[in-house]
Design a protein around this motif. Sequence first.
Motif, PDB file in Angstrom:
ATOM      1  N   ALA A  36       0.824  -1.209   0.000  1.00 55.49           N
ATOM      2  CA  ALA A  36       0.000   0.000   0.000  1.00 55.49           C
ATOM      3  C   ALA A  36       0.857   1.256   0.000  1.00 55.49           C
ATOM      4  O   ALA A  36       0.552   2.235  -0.690  1.00 55.49           O
ATOM      5  CB  ALA A  36      -0.931  -0.007   1.216  1.00 55.49           C
ATOM      6  N   SER A  37       1.952   1.236   0.761  1.00 54.04           N
ATOM      7  CA  SER A  37       2.843   2.396   0.814  1.00 54.04           C
ATOM      8  C   SER A  37       3.446   2.673  -0.563  1.00 54.04           C
ATOM      9  O   SER A  37       3.515   3.817  -1.020  1.00 54.04           O
ATOM     10  CB  SER A  37       3.953   2.167   1.841  1.00 54.04           C
ATOM     11  OG  SER A  37       3.418   1.968   3.127  1.00 54.04           O
ATOM     12  N   ILE A  38       3.883   1.602  -1.230  1.00 53.27           N
ATOM     13  CA  ILE A  38       4.435   1.768  -2.578  1.00 53.27           C
ATOM     14  C   ILE A  38       3.363   2.295  -3.534  1.00 53.27           C
ATOM     15  O   ILE A  38       3.610   3.179  -4.357  1.00 53.27           O
ATOM     16  CB  ILE A  38       5.005   0.431  -3.086  1.00 53.27           C
ATOM     17  CG1 ILE A  38       6.178  -0.005  -2.193  1.00 53.27           C
ATOM     18  CG2 ILE A  38       5.454   0.546  -4.536  1.00 53.27           C
ATOM     19  CD1 ILE A  38       6.683  -1.403  -2.487  1.00 53.27           C
ATOM     20  N   GLN A 211      -4.774  -1.890  14.401  1.00 59.71           N
ATOM     21  CA  GLN A 211      -5.618  -2.965  13.855  1.00 59.71           C
ATOM     22  C   GLN A 211      -6.338  -2.395  12.631  1.00 59.71           C
ATOM     23  O   GLN A 211      -7.530  -2.124  12.684  1.00 59.71           O
ATOM     24  CB  GLN A 211      -6.613  -3.441  14.921  1.00 59.71           C
ATOM     25  CG  GLN A 211      -5.951  -3.919  16.198  1.00 59.71           C
ATOM     26  CD  GLN A 211      -6.885  -3.925  17.389  1.00 59.71           C
ATOM     27  OE1 GLN A 211      -7.798  -4.744  17.448  1.00 59.71           O
ATOM     28  NE2 GLN A 211      -6.682  -3.012  18.327  1.00 59.71           N
ATOM     29  N   PRO A 212      -5.626  -2.185  11.539  1.00 55.35           N
ATOM     30  CA  PRO A 212      -6.144  -1.382  10.429  1.00 55.35           C
ATOM     31  C   PRO A 212      -7.323  -1.970   9.675  1.00 55.35           C
ATOM     32  O   PRO A 212      -8.121  -1.224   9.112  1.00 55.35           O
ATOM     33  CB  PRO A 212      -4.926  -1.238   9.504  1.00 55.35           C
ATOM     34  CG  PRO A 212      -4.059  -2.408   9.847  1.00 55.35           C
ATOM     35  CD  PRO A 212      -4.246  -2.636  11.307  1.00 55.35           C
ATOM     36  N   LEU A 213      -7.455  -3.283   9.646  1.00 57.63           N
ATOM     37  CA  LEU A 213      -8.517  -3.892   8.849  1.00 57.63           C
ATOM     38  C   LEU A 213      -9.728  -4.278   9.682  1.00 57.63           C
ATOM     39  O   LEU A 213     -10.862  -4.148   9.231  1.00 57.63           O
ATOM     40  CB  LEU A 213      -7.985  -5.130   8.124  1.00 57.63           C
ATOM     41  CG  LEU A 213      -6.824  -4.884   7.150  1.00 57.63           C
ATOM     42  CD1 LEU A 213      -6.394  -6.200   6.511  1.00 57.63           C
ATOM     43  CD2 LEU A 213      -7.215  -3.872   6.089  1.00 57.63           C
ATOM     44  N   PHE A 214      -9.487  -4.760  10.885  1.00 62.73           N
ATOM     45  CA  PHE A 214     -10.566  -5.188  11.774  1.00 62.73           C
ATOM     46  C   PHE A 214      -9.980  -5.286  13.176  1.00 62.73           C
ATOM     47  O   PHE A 214      -8.760  -5.328  13.371  1.00 62.73           O
ATOM     48  CB  PHE A 214     -11.167  -6.528  11.330  1.00 62.73           C
ATOM     49  CG  PHE A 214     -10.136  -7.589  11.048  1.00 62.73           C
ATOM     50  CD1 PHE A 214      -9.581  -8.336  12.084  1.00 62.73           C
ATOM     51  CD2 PHE A 214      -9.716  -7.826   9.748  1.00 62.73           C
ATOM     52  CE1 PHE A 214      -8.630  -9.299  11.833  1.00 62.73           C
ATOM     53  CE2 PHE A 214      -8.750  -8.796   9.489  1.00 62.73           C
ATOM     54  CZ  PHE A 214      -8.208  -9.537  10.523  1.00 62.73           C
ATOM     55  N   ARG A 215     -10.856  -5.336  14.178  1.00 60.26           N
ATOM     56  CA  ARG A 215     -10.407  -5.448  15.562  1.00 60.26           C
ATOM     57  C   ARG A 215      -9.909  -6.867  15.845  1.00 60.26           C
ATOM     58  O   ARG A 215     -10.616  -7.837  15.575  1.00 60.26           O
ATOM     59  CB  ARG A 215     -11.545  -5.063  16.509  1.00 60.26           C
ATOM     60  CG  ARG A 215     -11.896  -3.580  16.436  1.00 60.26           C
ATOM     61  CD  ARG A 215     -13.047  -3.227  17.367  1.00 60.26           C
ATOM     62  NE  ARG A 215     -13.279  -1.794  17.396  1.00 60.26           N
ATOM     63  CZ  ARG A 215     -14.082  -1.144  16.544  1.00 60.26           C
ATOM     64  NH1 ARG A 215     -14.723  -1.837  15.617  1.00 60.26           N
ATOM     65  NH2 ARG A 215     -14.234   0.163  16.628  1.00 60.26           N
ATOM     66  N   ILE A 216      -8.712  -6.950  16.405  1.00 55.04           N
ATOM     67  CA  ILE A 216      -8.077  -8.240  16.672  1.00 55.04           C
ATOM     68  C   ILE A 216      -8.101  -8.498  18.175  1.00 55.04           C
ATOM     69  O   ILE A 216      -7.660  -7.653  18.955  1.00 55.04           O
ATOM     70  CB  ILE A 216      -6.622  -8.249  16.170  1.00 55.04           C
ATOM     71  CG1 ILE A 216      -6.587  -7.926  14.667  1.00 55.04           C
ATOM     72  CG2 ILE A 216      -5.964  -9.594  16.438  1.00 55.04           C
ATOM     73  CD1 ILE A 216      -5.196  -7.757  14.109  1.00 55.04           C
ATOM     74  N   PRO A 217      -8.623  -9.626  18.611  1.00 57.08           N
ATOM     75  CA  PRO A 217      -8.656  -9.924  20.053  1.00 57.08           C
ATOM     76  C   PRO A 217      -7.272  -9.826  20.686  1.00 57.08           C
ATOM     77  O   PRO A 217      -6.259 -10.150  20.052  1.00 57.08           O
ATOM     78  CB  PRO A 217      -9.194 -11.365  20.090  1.00 57.08           C
ATOM     79  CG  PRO A 217      -9.946 -11.530  18.814  1.00 57.08           C
ATOM     80  CD  PRO A 217      -9.228 -10.697  17.799  1.00 57.08           C
ATOM     81  N   LEU A 324      -7.523   5.771   4.372  1.00 55.92           N
ATOM     82  CA  LEU A 324      -7.699   4.328   4.213  1.00 55.92           C
ATOM     83  C   LEU A 324      -6.554   3.541   4.852  1.00 55.92           C
ATOM     84  O   LEU A 324      -6.759   2.444   5.363  1.00 55.92           O
ATOM     85  CB  LEU A 324      -7.817   3.974   2.732  1.00 55.92           C
ATOM     86  CG  LEU A 324      -8.087   2.510   2.397  1.00 55.92           C
ATOM     87  CD1 LEU A 324      -9.417   2.054   2.994  1.00 55.92           C
ATOM     88  CD2 LEU A 324      -8.082   2.279   0.893  1.00 55.92           C
ATOM     89  N   TRP A 325      -5.353   4.121   4.851  1.00 59.42           N
ATOM     90  CA  TRP A 325      -4.183   3.411   5.347  1.00 59.42           C
ATOM     91  C   TRP A 325      -3.780   3.878   6.750  1.00 59.42           C
ATOM     92  O   TRP A 325      -2.636   3.720   7.159  1.00 59.42           O
ATOM     93  CB  TRP A 325      -3.019   3.582   4.366  1.00 59.42           C
ATOM     94  CG  TRP A 325      -3.419   3.238   2.977  1.00 59.42           C
ATOM     95  CD1 TRP A 325      -3.632   4.094   1.941  1.00 59.42           C
ATOM     96  CD2 TRP A 325      -3.700   1.932   2.467  1.00 59.42           C
ATOM     97  NE1 TRP A 325      -4.022   3.414   0.824  1.00 59.42           N
ATOM     98  CE2 TRP A 325      -4.067   2.080   1.108  1.00 59.42           C
ATOM     99  CE3 TRP A 325      -3.672   0.654   3.019  1.00 59.42           C
ATOM    100  CZ2 TRP A 325      -4.405   0.990   0.315  1.00 59.42           C
ATOM    101  CZ3 TRP A 325      -4.004  -0.425   2.219  1.00 59.42           C
ATOM    102  CH2 TRP A 325      -4.359  -0.255   0.882  1.00 59.42           C
ATOM    103  N   ASP A 326      -4.729   4.433   7.478  1.00 60.31           N
ATOM    104  CA  ASP A 326      -4.473   4.915   8.832  1.00 60.31           C
ATOM    105  C   ASP A 326      -4.403   3.725   9.794  1.00 60.31           C
ATOM    106  O   ASP A 326      -5.372   2.992   9.962  1.00 60.31           O
ATOM    107  CB  ASP A 326      -5.588   5.880   9.253  1.00 60.31           C
ATOM    108  CG  ASP A 326      -5.273   6.622  10.536  1.00 60.31           C
ATOM    109  OD1 ASP A 326      -4.376   6.183  11.280  1.00 60.31           O
ATOM    110  OD2 ASP A 326      -5.933   7.647  10.801  1.00 60.31           O
ATOM    111  N   VAL A 327      -3.254   3.557  10.439  1.00 62.01           N
ATOM    112  CA  VAL A 327      -3.068   2.453  11.377  1.00 62.01           C
ATOM    113  C   VAL A 327      -3.451   2.865  12.800  1.00 62.01           C
ATOM    114  O   VAL A 327      -3.910   2.041  13.589  1.00 62.01           O
ATOM    115  CB  VAL A 327      -1.606   1.959  11.336  1.00 62.01           C
ATOM    116  CG1 VAL A 327      -1.371   0.843  12.346  1.00 62.01           C
ATOM    117  CG2 VAL A 327      -1.252   1.473   9.941  1.00 62.01           C
ATOM    118  N   LEU A 328      -3.262   4.145  13.129  1.00 63.19           N
ATOM    119  CA  LEU A 328      -3.522   4.603  14.497  1.00 63.19           C
ATOM    120  C   LEU A 328      -5.017   4.717  14.784  1.00 63.19           C
ATOM    121  O   LEU A 328      -5.499   4.274  15.822  1.00 63.19           O
ATOM    122  CB  LEU A 328      -2.824   5.946  14.738  1.00 63.19           C
ATOM    123  CG  LEU A 328      -1.294   5.920  14.623  1.00 63.19           C
ATOM    124  CD1 LEU A 328      -0.736   7.317  14.835  1.00 63.19           C
ATOM    125  CD2 LEU A 328      -0.693   4.947  15.628  1.00 63.19           C
TER     126      LEU A 328
END
Length: 403
Positions: A36-38, A211-217, A324-328
Amino acid sequence: MFSRPLEIILTIPVYFGIISILLFFSPILILCWIFASILIVLKNPSNFGSTKTSGWIEKAKASGWTPPVPTQKIVTTRDGLKINMYVISQPSTSTKKKCMLLACPLGQCGISIFYPILIAFGDEYTYVCWDYRGLFSSERPKRDRRISIREHAEDAIEVLRAAGFQEAEVMVGHSMGVQVCLETVSLFPEAIHRLVLLNGSHGHVFQSAFQPLFRIPLTGDIVRHLTHFLRKHPSFLQKSLQIIVQPTLRVTLPLYARFFGNNFIKQILGNDFFPNFLNSYFGSISVSKQTTESYIQLFEELDAHSVYHVLDSIHHPTLIISGLWDVLTPAYASFEMESLMPNCTHFCDIWSSHATLLENPERIMECIQNFLQVKYQRRNSQLFTKVNDDVDDNKIINNNNNN
């Protein structure tokens, strides 16, 4: 930890399964983000100057725009704290200037994150901002509970009134500032007309951060325990910043600015703007022991705070911008807010991460300008009616996405 053997029997396979999933998906997520960064660098038209520039960009280039120097003032709050505030009021022909209240992200010293807004709107507004209590030039309260998001919201109104305004035409928040905006408008709906929310969340941020795509336990628990450890050992964070983080930033920030910095912003503010901005975002954390301690605690306050349960009662015209690419603060938190807030418009930018306003300013400022052109009539302190029904702000935002 466990009161009955059955709990152990049932829990161990669950945790083993979760860990297995994390180990399987982590490399995939990392590879996706590298790709995605590229993609952002190669595909974002502004990196090659092919995007049609907006009028405000051309005007700023022609006039040689430079960042205005804010007037600083100390405000004594209801609990006796001294809060440092900033006011930018440029000469204007308007007899009654409107106020734009700016709520900064956590760790940002100054208002450079909002420069595209200042460039585009110029003297149309008086811009008011402040250092959050406990950070930089503002005092830290003696009681830890007095540094909560609710306290920052009450500070916002006191700062607004100290600047000579009873209400703000627009309140803009980025990251942590989004939660401050939402809390402010929930407590003082009569003081705010519109909201512009950039790269933020409705609360409980540890449940979505990293948790950029979905919430991870378990991820939220890991972040919570790490933050708690840092709050108990602030000297560890200060030394880490000085020994590891800051030398690393000196190497990585120029590279980040070279590949991800927006060309239009570079042309207006110079090539050094992005390294200086990122350094003010991360490098100011260790300016003092007070700031470091408050910074860590505010992370915990962001997780403790939530307005999710009252979002459907916020009827103020609202524009939400996400990357879209926000990780925080992942974009799905913005979609959740959009689904609950009645007068809300959401634009998810596919070319940016956590600093969308600076990473793709020409597109985002067009969204903000179009949003502010839609007229609303205030029926009471909380309810609004759109005046020009022929203007569909959702269509305007979507059209931007297709340009």
